[in-house]
Design a protein around this motif. Structure first.
Motif, PDB file in Angstrom:
ATOM      1  N   GLU B  17       0.834  -1.203   0.000  1.00  0.00           N
ATOM      2  CA  GLU B  17       0.000   0.000   0.000  1.00  0.00           C
ATOM      3  C   GLU B  17       0.867   1.252   0.000  1.00  0.00           C
ATOM      4  OE1 GLU B  17      -3.114  -1.261   3.284  1.00  0.00           O
ATOM      5  OE2 GLU B  17      -3.822   0.497   2.183  1.00  0.00           O
ATOM      6  N   LYS B  18       0.324   2.327  -0.523  1.00  0.00           N
ATOM      7  CA  LYS B  18       0.969   3.638  -0.437  1.00  0.00           C
ATOM      8  C   LYS B  18       0.454   4.304   0.834  1.00  0.00           C
ATOM      9  CE  LYS B  18       2.218   7.549  -3.372  1.00  0.00           C
ATOM     10  NZ  LYS B  18       2.139   8.112  -4.742  1.00  0.00           N
ATOM     11  N   VAL B  19       1.377   4.793   1.634  1.00  0.00           N
ATOM     12  CA  VAL B  19       1.017   5.327   2.953  1.00  0.00           C
ATOM     13  C   VAL B  19       1.462   6.782   3.063  1.00  0.00           C
ATOM     14  CG1 VAL B  19       1.274   5.046   5.448  1.00  0.00           C
ATOM     15  CG2 VAL B  19       1.335   3.027   3.960  1.00  0.00           C
ATOM     16  N   LYS B  55      13.949  19.507   0.011  1.00  0.00           N
ATOM     17  CA  LYS B  55      14.079  18.286   0.800  1.00  0.00           C
ATOM     18  C   LYS B  55      15.511  17.787   0.705  1.00  0.00           C
ATOM     19  CE  LYS B  55      12.414  15.452  -3.038  1.00  0.00           C
ATOM     20  NZ  LYS B  55      11.329  14.571  -3.532  1.00  0.00           N
ATOM     21  N   GLU B  56      15.915  17.113   1.764  1.00  0.00           N
ATOM     22  CA  GLU B  56      17.255  16.535   1.822  1.00  0.00           C
ATOM     23  C   GLU B  56      17.138  15.118   2.363  1.00  0.00           C
ATOM     24  OE1 GLU B  56      19.767  20.097   1.019  1.00  0.00           O
ATOM     25  OE2 GLU B  56      20.317  17.988   1.291  1.00  0.00           O
ATOM     26  N   LYS B  57      17.907  14.215   1.819  1.00  0.00           N
ATOM     27  CA  LYS B  57      17.910  12.848   2.329  1.00  0.00           C
ATOM     28  C   LYS B  57      18.628  12.798   3.674  1.00  0.00           C
ATOM     29  CE  LYS B  57      17.772  10.502  -2.139  1.00  0.00           C
ATOM     30  NZ  LYS B  57      18.477   9.578  -3.074  1.00  0.00           N
ATOM     31  N   GLY B  58      18.076  11.988   4.548  1.00  0.00           N
ATOM     32  CA  GLY B  58      18.733  11.729   5.809  1.00  0.00           C
ATOM     33  C   GLY B  58      19.588  10.482   5.715  1.00  0.00           C
ATOM     34  N   ASP B  59      19.604   9.715   6.792  1.00  0.00           N
ATOM     35  CA  ASP B  59      20.470   8.538   6.843  1.00  0.00           C
ATOM     36  C   ASP B  59      19.819   7.268   6.281  1.00  0.00           C
ATOM     37  OD1 ASP B  59      21.453   9.863   9.992  1.00  0.00           O
ATOM     38  OD2 ASP B  59      22.532  10.005   8.087  1.00  0.00           O
ATOM     39  N   ILE B  60      18.496   7.229   6.278  1.00  0.00           N
ATOM     40  CA  ILE B  60      17.804   6.024   5.805  1.00  0.00           C
ATOM     41  C   ILE B  60      16.627   6.401   4.894  1.00  0.00           C
ATOM     42  CG2 ILE B  60      18.497   4.483   7.690  1.00  0.00           C
ATOM     43  CD1 ILE B  60      15.717   5.151   8.971  1.00  0.00           C
ATOM     44  N   PRO B  61      16.872   7.025   3.748  1.00  0.00           N
ATOM     45  CA  PRO B  61      15.767   7.489   2.904  1.00  0.00           C
ATOM     46  C   PRO B  61      15.134   6.417   2.022  1.00  0.00           C
ATOM     47  CG  PRO B  61      17.858   8.035   1.901  1.00  0.00           C
ATOM     48  CD  PRO B  61      18.176   7.383   3.215  1.00  0.00           C
ATOM     49  N   GLU B  62      15.775   5.267   1.899  1.00  0.00           N
ATOM     50  CA  GLU B  62      15.301   4.255   0.944  1.00  0.00           C
ATOM     51  C   GLU B  62      13.886   3.797   1.288  1.00  0.00           C
ATOM     52  OE1 GLU B  62      19.544   4.628   1.143  1.00  0.00           O
ATOM     53  OE2 GLU B  62      18.154   3.973   2.714  1.00  0.00           O
ATOM     54  N   GLY B  63      13.029   3.827   0.288  1.00  0.00           N
ATOM     55  CA  GLY B  63      11.648   3.384   0.457  1.00  0.00           C
ATOM     56  C   GLY B  63      10.699   4.483   0.893  1.00  0.00           C
ATOM     57  N   TYR B  64      11.251   5.684   1.059  1.00  0.00           N
ATOM     58  CA  TYR B  64      10.452   6.827   1.515  1.00  0.00           C
ATOM     59  C   TYR B  64      10.605   8.002   0.552  1.00  0.00           C
ATOM     60  CZ  TYR B  64      10.841   4.336   6.000  1.00  0.00           C
ATOM     61  OH  TYR B  64      10.824   3.395   6.994  1.00  0.00           O
ATOM     62  N   SER B  65       9.613   8.862   0.540  1.00  0.00           N
ATOM     63  CA  SER B  65       9.737  10.158  -0.102  1.00  0.00           C
ATOM     64  C   SER B  65       9.001  11.171   0.772  1.00  0.00           C
ATOM     65  CB  SER B  65       9.164  10.149  -1.526  1.00  0.00           C
ATOM     66  OG  SER B  65       7.782   9.846  -1.496  1.00  0.00           O
ATOM     67  N   VAL B  66       9.167  12.453   0.468  1.00  0.00           N
ATOM     68  CA  VAL B  66       8.533  13.492   1.278  1.00  0.00           C
ATOM     69  C   VAL B  66       7.978  14.576   0.364  1.00  0.00           C
ATOM     70  CG1 VAL B  66       9.881  13.164   3.397  1.00  0.00           C
ATOM     71  CG2 VAL B  66      10.765  14.670   1.576  1.00  0.00           C
ATOM     72  N   SER B  67       7.124  15.381   0.964  1.00  0.00           N
ATOM     73  CA  SER B  67       6.533  16.500   0.244  1.00  0.00           C
ATOM     74  C   SER B  67       6.362  17.655   1.206  1.00  0.00           C
ATOM     75  CB  SER B  67       5.175  16.099  -0.332  1.00  0.00           C
ATOM     76  OG  SER B  67       4.509  17.225  -0.873  1.00  0.00           O
ATOM     77  N   ARG B  68       6.770  18.841   0.746  1.00  0.00           N
ATOM     78  CA  ARG B  68       6.554  20.050   1.564  1.00  0.00           C
ATOM     79  C   ARG B  68       6.069  21.164   0.648  1.00  0.00           C
ATOM     80  NH1 ARG B  68      10.465  22.999   5.908  1.00  0.00           N
ATOM     81  NH2 ARG B  68       8.807  24.116   7.022  1.00  0.00           N
ATOM     82  N   GLU B  69       4.760  21.222   0.510  1.00  0.00           N
ATOM     83  CA  GLU B  69       4.120  22.217  -0.350  1.00  0.00           C
ATOM     84  C   GLU B  69       3.808  23.505   0.402  1.00  0.00           C
ATOM     85  OE1 GLU B  69       3.656  21.911  -3.680  1.00  0.00           O
ATOM     86  OE2 GLU B  69       4.801  20.054  -3.473  1.00  0.00           O
ATOM     87  N   LYS B  70       3.641  23.395   1.713  1.00  0.00           N
ATOM     88  CA  LYS B  70       3.392  24.567   2.562  1.00  0.00           C
ATOM     89  C   LYS B  70       4.369  24.530   3.732  1.00  0.00           C
ATOM     90  CE  LYS B  70      -1.505  25.103   1.518  1.00  0.00           C
ATOM     91  NZ  LYS B  70      -2.877  25.238   2.071  1.00  0.00           N
ATOM     92  N   LYS B  71       4.694  25.694   4.253  1.00  0.00           N
ATOM     93  CA  LYS B  71       5.706  25.779   5.289  1.00  0.00           C
ATOM     94  C   LYS B  71       5.339  24.969   6.526  1.00  0.00           C
ATOM     95  CE  LYS B  71       8.625  29.224   7.522  1.00  0.00           C
ATOM     96  NZ  LYS B  71       8.862  30.665   7.725  1.00  0.00           N
ATOM     97  N   GLU B  72       4.063  24.925   6.867  1.00  0.00           N
ATOM     98  CA  GLU B  72       3.664  24.289   8.113  1.00  0.00           C
ATOM     99  C   GLU B  72       3.470  22.776   8.009  1.00  0.00           C
ATOM    100  OE1 GLU B  72       1.891  26.420   6.354  1.00  0.00           O
ATOM    101  OE2 GLU B  72      -0.211  25.764   6.205  1.00  0.00           O
ATOM    102  N   ARG B  73       3.526  22.232   6.805  1.00  0.00           N
ATOM    103  CA  ARG B  73       3.143  20.839   6.602  1.00  0.00           C
ATOM    104  C   ARG B  73       4.260  20.054   5.921  1.00  0.00           C
ATOM    105  NH1 ARG B  73      -2.010  18.611   6.557  1.00  0.00           N
ATOM    106  NH2 ARG B  73      -2.821  20.728   6.780  1.00  0.00           N
ATOM    107  N   PHE B  74       4.547  18.876   6.462  1.00  0.00           N
ATOM    108  CA  PHE B  74       5.615  18.031   5.915  1.00  0.00           C
ATOM    109  C   PHE B  74       5.098  16.611   5.910  1.00  0.00           C
ATOM    110  CE2 PHE B  74       9.580  17.154   4.326  1.00  0.00           C
ATOM    111  CZ  PHE B  74      10.524  16.590   5.171  1.00  0.00           C
ATOM    112  N   SER B  75       4.996  16.035   4.718  1.00  0.00           N
ATOM    113  CA  SER B  75       4.404  14.708   4.583  1.00  0.00           C
ATOM    114  C   SER B  75       5.477  13.671   4.283  1.00  0.00           C
ATOM    115  CB  SER B  75       3.385  14.711   3.447  1.00  0.00           C
ATOM    116  OG  SER B  75       2.380  15.689   3.685  1.00  0.00           O
ATOM    117  N   LEU B  76       5.322  12.526   4.901  1.00  0.00           N
ATOM    118  CA  LEU B  76       6.194  11.377   4.620  1.00  0.00           C
ATOM    119  C   LEU B  76       5.373  10.354   3.852  1.00  0.00           C
ATOM    120  CD1 LEU B  76       8.973   9.957   5.188  1.00  0.00           C
ATOM    121  CD2 LEU B  76       7.828   8.888   7.150  1.00  0.00           C
TER     122      LEU B  76
END
Lengths: 114, 115
Positions: B17-19, B55-76
């Motif tokens: 599933e996509k989460v 966005k910047e990759k951290g130490d374990i980014p594999e299998g994840y992505s992120v989105s930051r369209e607004k300053k207050e919100r950060f999605s994994l």
């Protein structure tokens, strides 16, 4: 890359005992140092931090930590623990330059017995 | 007080599933972070963001992505959830502009179970 070591994984103490949790980091430059605490069922919260000045810093609930630059250490202390100090404690580092994100230790679970 | 909220405290998903995990902070912080917390491993950085759409990759980014369209919100985003992504996910924010120590403030966490 920096790393943080917490040598005590699980500590069990009786109330009123003294506490010292070890934290060592590996990074050659200037750093900010933090201790966070996570009480059961609660979110991670800041206990204390060091960024400059007096190497002995005091935090909430009677905790203190001493930064010893020559030893790359930032040990957490409390003279007399209470049952309510039962929690997991995390040491963390972020450098002044480069990636400004926290690197955490593996945590120490403290259990205080009444 | 800084408040960091996460959309769910507990989530159960199936393999493949996509989460989406959502995080919102209310203090106009420029920096936001996603960590995962596993027993004996502490917190490990997945991704972070210094600004909107950055966005910047951290130490374990594999299998994840992120989105930051607004300053207050950060999605994994877990593109295709796998059982080894079962974990506690913590969001944090900080504001280097007003706090040179970059102290991070954490949300309550989302405990994700992938079956």
């Amino acid at each position: 890359a920096q790393s943080v070591s917490q040598h005590n994984h699980h500590v069990i103490l009786s109330e009123a005992a003294s506490l010292e949790l070890g934290c060592n980091y590996s990074y050659g430059g200037t750093v900010n140092l933090f201790w966070y605490v996570q009480y059961p069922g609660q979110h991670l919260q800041l206990l204390l931090k060091y960024f400059s000045g007096d190497p002995l810093v005091k935090g909430i609930k009677g905790f203190e930590a001493e930064f010893i630059k020559s030893k790359f250490s930032f040990n957490l202390r409390k003279p007399s623990v209470q049952w309510s100090d039962t929690a997991e404690y995390f040491c963390a580092v972020n450098p002044y330059t480069g990636r400004r994100a926290l690197t955490f230790g593996s945590g120490t679970r403290l259990q205080v017995q009444p | 007080d800084v408040k960091v909220t996460q959309s769910s405290r507990y989530l159960v998903k199936r393999t493949g599933e996509k989460v989406f995990l959502e995080c919102v902070q209310d203090m106009d912080h420029e920096n936001m972070f996603w960590y995962r917390q596993d027993p004996g491993l502490g917190l490990r950085l997945i991704y972070f963001s210094y600004d909107v759409k950055m966005k910047e990759k951290g130490d374990i980014p594999e299998g994840y992505s992120v989105s930051r369209e607004k300053k207050e919100r950060f999605s994994l985003i877990l593109e295709s959830a796998s059982t080894n992504q079962t974990s506690m996910y913590l969001c944090a924010s900080s504001n280097r502009a007003t706090d040179t120590t970059d102290t991070q403030y954490f949300g309550p966490g989302t405990r994700l179970t992938v079956l």
